[in-house]
Design a protein around this motif. Structure first.
Motif, PDB file in Angstrom:
ATOM      1  N   HIS A   1     -13.842 -13.514  -2.531  1.00  0.00           N
ATOM      2  CA  HIS A   1     -15.363 -12.648  -2.794  1.00  0.00           C
ATOM      3  C   HIS A   1     -14.552 -11.472  -2.972  1.00  0.00           C
ATOM      4  O   HIS A   1     -13.677 -10.436  -2.077  1.00  0.00           O
ATOM      5  CB  HIS A   1     -15.687 -12.513  -1.363  1.00  0.00           C
ATOM      6  N   ALA A   2     -15.133 -10.131  -3.255  1.00  0.00           N
ATOM      7  CA  ALA A   2     -14.733  -8.750  -3.874  1.00  0.00           C
ATOM      8  C   ALA A   2     -16.044  -8.304  -3.990  1.00  0.00           C
ATOM      9  O   ALA A   2     -16.871  -8.231  -4.698  1.00  0.00           O
ATOM     10  CB  ALA A   2     -13.907  -8.752  -5.078  1.00  0.00           C
ATOM     11  N   GLU A   3     -16.306  -6.978  -3.480  1.00  0.00           N
ATOM     12  CA  GLU A   3     -17.063  -6.250  -3.477  1.00  0.00           C
ATOM     13  C   GLU A   3     -16.685  -4.647  -3.418  1.00  0.00           C
ATOM     14  O   GLU A   3     -15.893  -4.000  -3.137  1.00  0.00           O
ATOM     15  CB  GLU A   3     -18.410  -5.276  -2.469  1.00  0.00           C
ATOM     16  N   ALA A   4     -17.217  -4.295  -4.850  1.00  0.00           N
ATOM     17  CA  ALA A   4     -16.698  -2.623  -4.553  1.00  0.00           C
ATOM     18  C   ALA A   4     -18.662  -1.825  -5.232  1.00  0.00           C
ATOM     19  O   ALA A   4     -19.256  -2.427  -5.913  1.00  0.00           O
ATOM     20  CB  ALA A   4     -16.063  -2.202  -6.649  1.00  0.00           C
ATOM     21  N   GLY A   5     -18.630  -0.344  -4.241  1.00  0.00           N
ATOM     22  CA  GLY A   5     -19.992   0.235  -4.728  1.00  0.00           C
ATOM     23  C   GLY A   5     -19.379   1.660  -5.034  1.00  0.00           C
ATOM     24  O   GLY A   5     -18.935   2.143  -3.948  1.00  0.00           O
ATOM     25  N   PRO A   6     -19.810   1.907  -5.972  1.00  0.00           N
ATOM     26  CA  PRO A   6     -18.756   4.070  -6.667  1.00  0.00           C
ATOM     27  C   PRO A   6     -20.055   4.869  -6.138  1.00  0.00           C
ATOM     28  O   PRO A   6     -20.931   3.548  -5.181  1.00  0.00           O
ATOM     29  CB  PRO A   6     -19.457   3.567  -8.184  1.00  0.00           C
ATOM     30  N   PRO A   7     -19.575   5.633  -5.285  1.00  0.00           N
ATOM     31  CA  PRO A   7     -20.375   6.240  -4.434  1.00  0.00           C
ATOM     32  C   PRO A   7     -22.253   6.693  -5.145  1.00  0.00           C
ATOM     33  O   PRO A   7     -21.889   6.566  -6.363  1.00  0.00           O
ATOM     34  CB  PRO A   7     -19.368   8.036  -4.380  1.00  0.00           C
ATOM     35  N   GLY A   8     -23.063   6.331  -4.692  1.00  0.00           N
ATOM     36  CA  GLY A   8     -23.909   6.655  -5.155  1.00  0.00           C
ATOM     37  C   GLY A   8     -25.100   5.928  -6.043  1.00  0.00           C
ATOM     38  O   GLY A   8     -25.660   5.796  -6.603  1.00  0.00           O
ATOM     39  N   GLY A   9     -23.990   4.059  -6.374  1.00  0.00           N
ATOM     40  CA  GLY A   9     -24.320   3.543  -7.267  1.00  0.00           C
ATOM     41  C   GLY A   9     -24.515   2.054  -6.819  1.00  0.00           C
ATOM     42  O   GLY A   9     -24.992   1.955  -5.318  1.00  0.00           O
ATOM     43  N   ILE A  10     -25.072   1.604  -7.282  1.00  0.00           N
ATOM     44  CA  ILE A  10     -24.535  -0.392  -7.087  1.00  0.00           C
ATOM     45  C   ILE A  10     -24.142  -0.696  -7.304  1.00  0.00           C
ATOM     46  O   ILE A  10     -23.135  -0.478  -7.891  1.00  0.00           O
ATOM     47  CB  ILE A  10     -25.554  -1.058  -8.434  1.00  0.00           C
TER      48      ILE A  10
ATOM     49  N   PHE B   1     -33.199  -2.522  -5.046  1.00  0.00           N
ATOM     50  CA  PHE B   1     -32.265  -2.868  -5.818  1.00  0.00           C
ATOM     51  C   PHE B   1     -30.514  -2.270  -5.027  1.00  0.00           C
ATOM     52  O   PHE B   1     -30.232  -1.479  -4.933  1.00  0.00           O
ATOM     53  CB  PHE B   1     -32.541  -2.762  -7.231  1.00  0.00           C
ATOM     54  N   ASP B   2     -30.129  -3.253  -4.710  1.00  0.00           N
ATOM     55  CA  ASP B   2     -28.404  -2.522  -3.903  1.00  0.00           C
ATOM     56  C   ASP B   2     -27.453  -3.312  -4.655  1.00  0.00           C
ATOM     57  O   ASP B   2     -26.425  -2.760  -5.002  1.00  0.00           O
ATOM     58  CB  ASP B   2     -28.721  -4.056  -2.843  1.00  0.00           C
ATOM     59  N   ALA B   3     -27.339  -4.404  -5.296  1.00  0.00           N
ATOM     60  CA  ALA B   3     -25.838  -5.421  -6.403  1.00  0.00           C
ATOM     61  C   ALA B   3     -26.421  -6.089  -7.296  1.00  0.00           C
ATOM     62  O   ALA B   3     -27.490  -6.553  -7.399  1.00  0.00           O
ATOM     63  CB  ALA B   3     -25.961  -5.784  -4.834  1.00  0.00           C
ATOM     64  N   VAL B   4     -25.411  -6.073  -8.072  1.00  0.00           N
ATOM     65  CA  VAL B   4     -25.608  -7.153  -9.120  1.00  0.00           C
ATOM     66  C   VAL B   4     -24.428  -7.857  -8.868  1.00  0.00           C
ATOM     67  O   VAL B   4     -23.526  -7.763  -8.013  1.00  0.00           O
ATOM     68  CB  VAL B   4     -25.142  -6.591 -10.484  1.00  0.00           C
ATOM     69  N   GLY B   5     -25.023  -9.291  -8.543  1.00  0.00           N
ATOM     70  CA  GLY B   5     -23.892 -10.293  -8.250  1.00  0.00           C
ATOM     71  C   GLY B   5     -23.472 -11.175  -9.142  1.00  0.00           C
ATOM     72  O   GLY B   5     -23.858 -11.775 -10.373  1.00  0.00           O
TER      73      GLY B   5
ATOM     74  N   SER C   1     -27.177 -12.315 -10.950  1.00  0.00           N
ATOM     75  CA  SER C   1     -27.725 -12.462 -10.334  1.00  0.00           C
ATOM     76  C   SER C   1     -27.859 -11.390  -9.253  1.00  0.00           C
ATOM     77  O   SER C   1     -27.195 -10.274  -9.695  1.00  0.00           O
ATOM     78  CB  SER C   1     -27.912 -13.467  -8.999  1.00  0.00           C
ATOM     79  N   LEU C   2     -29.159 -10.801  -9.461  1.00  0.00           N
ATOM     80  CA  LEU C   2     -29.843  -9.512  -8.347  1.00  0.00           C
ATOM     81  C   LEU C   2     -29.822 -10.019  -6.911  1.00  0.00           C
ATOM     82  O   LEU C   2     -30.453 -11.030  -6.663  1.00  0.00           O
ATOM     83  CB  LEU C   2     -30.812  -9.340  -8.657  1.00  0.00           C
ATOM     84  N   ALA C   3     -29.643  -9.183  -5.824  1.00  0.00           N
ATOM     85  CA  ALA C   3     -29.434  -9.066  -4.761  1.00  0.00           C
ATOM     86  C   ALA C   3     -30.634  -7.539  -4.309  1.00  0.00           C
ATOM     87  O   ALA C   3     -30.320  -6.347  -4.604  1.00  0.00           O
ATOM     88  CB  ALA C   3     -28.039  -9.291  -3.732  1.00  0.00           C
ATOM     89  N   LEU C   4     -31.398  -8.234  -3.470  1.00  0.00           N
ATOM     90  CA  LEU C   4     -32.260  -7.101  -3.138  1.00  0.00           C
ATOM     91  C   LEU C   4     -32.333  -6.991  -1.520  1.00  0.00           C
ATOM     92  O   LEU C   4     -32.240  -7.642  -0.622  1.00  0.00           O
ATOM     93  CB  LEU C   4     -33.401  -7.657  -3.688  1.00  0.00           C
TER      94      LEU C   4
ATOM     95  N   LEU D   1     -21.141  -4.470  -7.102  1.00  0.00           N
ATOM     96  CA  LEU D   1     -20.639  -5.172  -7.818  1.00  0.00           C
ATOM     97  C   LEU D   1     -19.786  -6.127  -6.996  1.00  0.00           C
ATOM     98  O   LEU D   1     -19.044  -6.106  -6.489  1.00  0.00           O
ATOM     99  CB  LEU D   1     -19.904  -4.634  -9.068  1.00  0.00           C
ATOM    100  N   LEU D   2     -20.465  -6.888  -6.888  1.00  0.00           N
ATOM    101  CA  LEU D   2     -20.018  -8.264  -6.139  1.00  0.00           C
ATOM    102  C   LEU D   2     -19.497  -9.507  -6.644  1.00  0.00           C
ATOM    103  O   LEU D   2     -20.654 -10.165  -7.851  1.00  0.00           O
ATOM    104  CB  LEU D   2     -21.498  -8.763  -5.604  1.00  0.00           C
ATOM    105  N   LEU D   3     -18.051  -9.949  -6.878  1.00  0.00           N
ATOM    106  CA  LEU D   3     -17.920 -10.895  -7.546  1.00  0.00           C
ATOM    107  C   LEU D   3     -17.709 -11.942  -6.642  1.00  0.00           C
ATOM    108  O   LEU D   3     -16.895 -12.002  -5.277  1.00  0.00           O
ATOM    109  CB  LEU D   3     -16.478 -10.483  -8.052  1.00  0.00           C
ATOM    110  N   ASP D   4     -17.825 -13.329  -6.783  1.00  0.00           N
ATOM    111  CA  ASP D   4     -17.352 -14.824  -6.201  1.00  0.00           C
ATOM    112  C   ASP D   4     -17.096 -15.453  -6.462  1.00  0.00           C
ATOM    113  O   ASP D   4     -17.421 -16.206  -8.207  1.00  0.00           O
ATOM    114  CB  ASP D   4     -19.058 -15.251  -5.251  1.00  0.00           C
TER     115      ASP D   4
END
Length: 78
Positions: free
Chosen positions: A38-47, A5-9, A74-77, A49-52
């Motif tokens: 398109h924007a991405e945010a990745g908190p340290p050690g977290g999942i 489990f890597d991201a939520v879009g 949606s989920l991205a694996l 978040l992708l916005l499109d």
């Protein structure tokens, strides 16, 4: 290879409002993200978040239409 489990879009209609909202929740979007399609945010050690924007999604899925019920996650694996 094991799926992870890597991201939520999320597909958004207003990028600036969405980035502002998620920044308030602590997601570290980079400066200027509110002006991008398109924007991405990745908190340290977290999942991540992708916005499109809806337009961005239509660039690779021309038939995309926002769902009638408002569910846009949606989920991205990886």
């Amino acid at each position: 290879m094991t799926a992870r489990f890597d991201a939520v879009g999320l597909v958004v209609s207003d990028m600036a409002a969405s980035v502002t909202f998620y920044r308030r929740l602590g997601f570290p979007f980079p400066q200027g993200a509110e002006e991008q399609p398109h924007a991405e945010a990745g908190p340290p050690g977290g999942i991540r978040l992708l916005l499109d924007t809806e337009e961005t999604v239509r660039s690779f899925h021309p038939g995309f239409r926002p769902p009638a019920g408002g569910g846009r996650a949606s989920l991205a694996l990886r």
